[in-house]
Design a protein around this motif. Structure first.
Motif, short mmCIF file in Angstrom:
data_model
loop_
_atom_site.label_atom_id
_atom_site.label_comp_id
_atom_site.label_asym_id
_atom_site.label_seq_id
_atom_site.Cartn_x
_atom_site.Cartn_y
_atom_site.Cartn_z
N ARG A 1 0.83 -1.19 -0.01
CA ARG A 1 0.03 0.02 -0.07
C ARG A 1 0.96 1.23 0.09
O ARG A 1 1.61 1.41 0.90
CB ARG A 1 -0.94 0.10 1.17
N TRP A 2 0.65 2.20 -0.98
CA TRP A 2 1.29 3.23 -1.02
C TRP A 2 0.38 4.63 -0.93
O TRP A 2 -0.58 4.70 -1.69
CB TRP A 2 1.93 3.68 -2.44
N ASP A 3 0.35 5.11 0.23
CA ASP A 3 -0.26 6.31 0.43
C ASP A 3 0.33 7.68 -0.04
O ASP A 3 1.63 7.84 0.18
CB ASP A 3 -0.60 6.56 2.26
N MET A 4 -0.36 8.41 -0.90
CA MET A 4 0.45 9.26 -1.71
C MET A 4 -0.48 10.59 -1.62
O MET A 4 -1.82 10.58 -1.22
CB MET A 4 0.31 8.98 -3.17
N VAL A 5 0.12 11.68 -1.84
CA VAL A 5 -0.54 13.10 -1.73
C VAL A 5 -0.12 14.06 -2.92
O VAL A 5 1.10 13.92 -3.31
CB VAL A 5 -0.46 13.71 -0.16
N LEU A 6 -0.89 15.06 -3.45
CA LEU A 6 -0.93 15.78 -4.42
C LEU A 6 -1.30 17.07 -3.81
O LEU A 6 -2.44 17.35 -3.69
CB LEU A 6 -1.66 15.50 -5.68
#
Length: 139
Positions: A131-136
């Motif tokens: 699981r990769w939690d990512m943000v923009l």
């Protein structure tokens, strides 16, 4: 709903674990009624789908359950779907960031849009699917 489930199935087991299917069904029955869920059709067949939802903090939008038919990866449908969801998030008042969770298989795709990893959880979705939690950040 059947078309979206067929997309899910076409992306199992590499991108989704079979154990996630029940959660996707629940999402389609509930959450998709509260927040936009976009569907791409080609010649009467669902070939892509994905949604977004405003988070409880009121400043974040989460991208939810985005997918393209496995046979059509690399044809620009995922880019088109992601761009549409980002544009919808940007048009939502007060939103300052877009978040998502994805796997190691698609994190590079989202990185091209400017998403940055915040947390990586090995086997976070299922064995072999991190699981990769990512943000923009929107500015």
């Amino acid at each position: 709903m059947a078309g979206c489930l067929a997309l899910f199935d076409s992306n199992t087991p590499r991108f989704f674990d079979v154990s996630e299917r029940e959660s996707f069904v629940g999402f389609l029955q509930d959450q998709a009624l509260r927040w936009p869920y976009q569907v791409i059709e080609r010649e009467g067949q669902v070939v892509g789908c994905g949604g977004h939802a405003v988070e409880a903090d009121g400043v974040s939008v989460a991208l939810c359950w985005g997918m393209v038919d496995n046979d059509l990866h690399g044809h620009g449908l995922g880019r088109m779907l992601t761009e549409a969801r980002i544009a919808a998030a940007q048009a939502t008042p007060e939103i300052r960031r877009i978040i998502l969770n994805t796997s190691q298989h698609t994190q590079g795709f989202y990185a091209r849009f400017g998403f940055k990893p915040e947390k990586i959880t090995p086997d976070g979705f299922a064995p072999g699917i991190d699981r990769w939690d990512m943000v923009l950040a929107l500015g």
